[in-house]
Write a protein that holds these residues in place. Structure first.
Motif, short mmCIF file in Angstrom:
data_model
loop_
_atom_site.label_atom_id
_atom_site.label_comp_id
_atom_site.label_asym_id
_atom_site.label_seq_id
_atom_site.Cartn_x
_atom_site.Cartn_y
_atom_site.Cartn_z
N ASP A 92 0.82 -1.21 0.00
CA ASP A 92 0.00 0.00 0.00
C ASP A 92 0.86 1.26 0.00
O ASP A 92 0.48 2.28 -0.58
N ARG A 93 2.03 1.18 0.62
CA ARG A 93 2.91 2.35 0.69
C ARG A 93 3.49 2.70 -0.67
O ARG A 93 3.81 3.87 -0.93
N VAL A 94 3.62 1.71 -1.54
CA VAL A 94 4.20 1.95 -2.88
C VAL A 94 3.09 1.93 -3.92
O VAL A 94 2.73 2.97 -4.49
N TRP A 95 2.53 0.75 -4.19
CA TRP A 95 1.52 0.63 -5.25
C TRP A 95 0.26 1.41 -4.90
O TRP A 95 -0.32 2.08 -5.76
N GLY A 96 -0.15 1.34 -3.63
CA GLY A 96 -1.35 2.06 -3.23
C GLY A 96 -1.19 3.57 -3.34
O GLY A 96 -2.10 4.28 -3.79
N ARG A 97 -0.05 4.06 -2.91
CA ARG A 97 0.20 5.50 -2.99
C ARG A 97 0.21 5.98 -4.44
O ARG A 97 -0.39 7.03 -4.77
N LEU A 98 0.86 5.23 -5.32
CA LEU A 98 0.86 5.60 -6.74
C LEU A 98 -0.55 5.64 -7.29
O LEU A 98 -0.93 6.59 -8.00
N TYR A 99 -1.34 4.64 -6.96
CA TYR A 99 -2.71 4.57 -7.45
C TYR A 99 -3.53 5.76 -6.95
O TYR A 99 -4.25 6.40 -7.71
N ARG A 100 -3.40 6.07 -5.67
CA ARG A 100 -4.16 7.19 -5.11
C ARG A 100 -3.73 8.52 -5.71
O ARG A 100 -4.52 9.46 -5.80
N ASP A 101 -2.48 8.59 -6.16
CA ASP A 101 -1.97 9.84 -6.74
C ASP A 101 -2.14 9.91 -8.25
O ASP A 101 -1.60 10.83 -8.89
N GLY A 102 -2.86 8.96 -8.82
CA GLY A 102 -3.25 9.07 -10.22
C GLY A 102 -2.54 8.18 -11.21
O GLY A 102 -2.81 8.25 -12.41
N VAL A 103 -1.62 7.34 -10.74
CA VAL A 103 -0.92 6.41 -11.64
C VAL A 103 -1.62 5.06 -11.53
O VAL A 103 -1.58 4.41 -10.48
N THR A 104 -2.23 4.60 -12.62
CA THR A 104 -3.11 3.44 -12.54
C THR A 104 -2.65 2.23 -13.35
O THR A 104 -3.26 1.17 -13.28
N ILE A 105 -1.58 2.38 -14.14
CA ILE A 105 -0.98 1.24 -14.83
C ILE A 105 0.41 1.06 -14.24
O ILE A 105 1.25 1.96 -14.31
N LEU A 106 0.64 -0.10 -13.63
CA LEU A 106 1.89 -0.35 -12.91
C LEU A 106 2.62 -1.52 -13.54
O LEU A 106 2.07 -2.63 -13.63
N GLN A 107 3.84 -1.26 -14.01
CA GLN A 107 4.67 -2.33 -14.56
C GLN A 107 5.63 -2.82 -13.48
O GLN A 107 6.35 -2.03 -12.87
N THR A 108 5.67 -4.14 -13.30
CA THR A 108 6.37 -4.72 -12.17
C THR A 108 7.01 -6.03 -12.55
O THR A 108 6.58 -6.72 -13.48
#
Length: 312
Positions: A281-297
């Motif tokens: 949540d601290r990484v992927w969740g924060r990105l999602y909440r801040d508007g980044v919705t496609i995550l390459q991992t």
């Protein structure tokens, strides 16, 4: 290109192989991809090469391989990122590096080896390297990769040379013009590429160049979404303070933002896969909440698990 047209085309492209895909197959993936409010889209970097123990697959497999694609389908990844180069005799092949040294049991430059020579090589396990064991997996051509993916998963084709026209032609031959994503780097003076061939006929994302980390990324993104409609924008390595303005533009133009969480992550201060495995949540969740919705991992199984937790 409307989202309705994109989704309908994907549904028509589905083949009997889609029976192995998650419920809804590529049409369901496309519906979420084309909807900026559709939640997190999970992109597996060079395929699902890392172990997926929660799916009974505890061992790695070679990157950019048939096995990596099959694992992506099995665990339910939305998109498989995979790399395209051209052999000495003009065959489009799936490999990241300019040489075969890291990922195979051979050596030499990809563009100086024929397809017959490349096909004889064995892919090394996981991300390769001198200590990674050769496997029974072989390099794929783009045509083979497209056939394996058709109706089952979306491919992000990371094109490693100026072969966009050839790649687009292969995608058209395969009947998969709505089941792939392609990208190109853009600068402050680059015209809106989603309106120009061959990108105007394919799902396309620009990647803004961030020269010395000081580019006006918001201005570059504005130029790319003016008079054109890319399906998203892939963000480069950038400072956290550059994100809010870009996210506001993306929201206004209804396009998604994509970023890599590989290694230490591409957005300074947010962390990457290593930190996300400890605290998603601290990484992927924060990105999602801040508007980044496609995550390459490189950790698609863990990201999928985190995404599932958001709907409970």
């Amino acid at each position: 290109m409307t989202s309705r047209t994109f989704i309908a085309a994907l549904a028509l492209a589905a083949t009997p192989a889609a029976a192995a895909a998650p419920p809804g197959g590529v049409a369901a993936i496309a519906a979420r991809l084309m909807n900026p409010d559709g939640g997190i889209v999970v992109v597996a970097h060079r395929g699902c090469h890392n172990p997926a123990p929660r799916h009974g697959q505890p061992e790695p497999v070679p990157e950019n391989s048939r096995a990596a694609l099959e694992r992506c389908v099995a665990i339910g990844a939305d998109v498989m990122e995979t790399d395209v180069r051209r052999s000495a005799d003009g065959v489009l092949v799936m490999i990241h590096d300019a040489t075969v040294d890291r990922t195979t049991d051979g050596s030499g430059a990809v563009d100086r080896l024929t397809w017959a020579q490349l096909a004889a090589l064995r892919l090394r396990d996981d991300e390769g390297g001198p200590h990674a064991a050769p496997t029974d997996e072989r390099m794929l051509t783009l045509d083979q990769m497209l056939a394996l993916a058709k109706g089952r998963i979306i491919l992000n084709l990371d094109i490693k040379a100026n072969i966009y026209v050839e790649v687009a032609a292969a995608v058209r031959r395969a009947g998969m013009t709505r089941q792939i994503i392609i990208k190109s780097e853009v600068g402050p003076d680059t015209p809106a590429m989603a309106a120009l061939p061959p990108f105007d006929a394919l799902p396309y994302m620009p990647i803004p160049l961030n020269a010395q980390g000081k580019a006006d990324i918001a201005a570059i993104v504005t130029r790319q979404v003016t008079g054109a409609h890319p399906i998203g924008v892939e963000l480069p390595r950038m400072a956290a303070e550059q994100l809010p303005a870009v996210a506001a533009i993306a929201r206004a133009h209804r396009v998604r933002l994509w970023i890599n969480t590989l290694w230490e992550g591409f957005l300074a201060g947010y962390g990457g896969d290593i930190q996300a495995l400890r605290d998603p949540d601290r990484v992927w969740g924060r990105l999602y909440r801040d508007g980044v919705t496609i995550l390459q991992t490189d950790e698609p199984e863990a990201l999928l698990r985190y995404r599932d937790s958001l709907s409970r």
